[in-house]
Design a protein around this motif. Structure first.
Motif, PDB file in Angstrom:
ATOM      1  N   GLY A 137       2.366 -13.263  20.389  1.00 60.81           N
ATOM      2  CA  GLY A 137       2.117 -14.044  19.188  1.00 60.81           C
ATOM      3  C   GLY A 137       3.129 -13.834  18.080  1.00 60.81           C
ATOM      4  O   GLY A 137       3.018 -14.456  17.021  1.00 60.81           O
ATOM      5  N   GLU A 158       0.798 -17.188  15.641  1.00 59.54           N
ATOM      6  CA  GLU A 158      -0.618 -17.566  15.716  1.00 59.54           C
ATOM      7  C   GLU A 158      -1.221 -17.741  14.324  1.00 59.54           C
ATOM      8  O   GLU A 158      -1.987 -18.673  14.084  1.00 59.54           O
ATOM      9  CB  GLU A 158      -1.391 -16.501  16.506  1.00 59.54           C
ATOM     10  CG  GLU A 158      -0.952 -16.408  17.971  1.00 59.54           C
ATOM     11  CD  GLU A 158      -1.694 -15.311  18.710  1.00 59.54           C
ATOM     12  OE1 GLU A 158      -2.379 -14.495  18.041  1.00 59.54           O
ATOM     13  OE2 GLU A 158      -1.597 -15.265  19.954  1.00 59.54           O
ATOM     14  N   GLN A 159      -0.878 -16.855  13.403  1.00 56.25           N
ATOM     15  CA  GLN A 159      -1.464 -16.893  12.064  1.00 56.25           C
ATOM     16  C   GLN A 159      -0.551 -17.546  11.039  1.00 56.25           C
ATOM     17  O   GLN A 159      -0.942 -17.697   9.872  1.00 56.25           O
ATOM     18  CB  GLN A 159      -1.805 -15.472  11.609  1.00 56.25           C
ATOM     19  CG  GLN A 159      -2.772 -14.757  12.530  1.00 56.25           C
ATOM     20  CD  GLN A 159      -3.014 -13.325  12.089  1.00 56.25           C
ATOM     21  OE1 GLN A 159      -2.623 -12.911  11.010  1.00 56.25           O
ATOM     22  NE2 GLN A 159      -3.664 -12.550  12.949  1.00 56.25           N
TER      23      GLN A 159
END
Length: 219
Positions: A137, A158-159
């Motif tokens: 990620g 991802e974030q």
């Protein structure tokens, strides 16, 4: 202000960007910096363009380039020749107070990391290279700022979150640029990724990423 001319101030928070003026602190990942916020100043029917800057001591200052300053001064001369200079300076102080109040009312404090993260998300920072890391990620990116400064960032895909970053000095980029170009030509992907990561983490990955890597390796 004892005049009746209409004065409006419009900060452009969507154009926040960061400048660095600390050549003596190049070894720090997050050295002291200044934050710039463009602002439109409307005096009567005329628009002028200012920059509101928070310096490394946290103080706000409003200023404009010489051409805009001359235009602004001329507009006050047309209205009050006897007080043009003082009215202009008072307006710039008002702009400083305005941006300070606007920033203080934001849901989250404005930090250098907030601004840089936002710029990367919205494409204001140009990503020149991006390579996936062994940590799931996450990626490491070589980027170019609007100020043409080069930086390397570790980014959570991802974030959409900035994990860390390091701005390159001109001397660092003069050395690193040709090496990156050579590794790209020779398709040395592992070496390229290691080179970029070493810029951000010269002594190895921090614990937060090491634990994530360990979890990924054992999965």
């Amino acid at each position: 202000m004892d005049c009746t001319v209409q004065i409006d101030l419009l900060p452009h928070l969507d154009e926040i960007y960061i400048r660095r003026y600390d050549p003596d602190n190049e070894g720090r990942a997050w050295p002291a910096s200044v934050v710039d916020v463009p602002m439109t100043l409307r005096v009567g029917e005329c628009n002028f363009y200012l920059t509101c800057r928070r310096d490394i001591d946290g103080q706000w200052l409003a200023f404009c380039n010489p051409r805009e300053r001359a235009r602004l001064l001329a507009s006050f001369y047309a209205f009050r020749p006897d007080r043009a200079e003082s009215l202009m300076n008072e307006t710039l102080r008002k702009a400083s107070r305005c941006i300070r109040d606007v920033i203080s009312q934001l849901p989250e404090p404005l930090t250098r990391r907030d601004a840089l993260e936002r710029m990367i998300r919205e494409g204001d920072v140009r990503v020149l290279l991006s390579r996936k890391m062994d940590v799931k990620g996450y990626s490491v990116k070589l980027c170019c700022m609007p100020t043409l400064e080069m930086l390397v960032v570790v980014w959570s895909e991802e974030q959409l979150h900035l994990h860390d970053a390091r701005i390159l000095s001109h001397s660092q980029w003069r050395m690193l640029g040709p090496r990156i170009e050579a590794m790209l030509d020779q398709r040395m992907e592992h070496e390229l990724r290691s080179e970029l990561l070493q810029v951000v983490y010269p002594v190895g990955l921090p614990p937060s990423l090491m634990f994530a890597y360990a979890d990924e390796a054992s999965a």
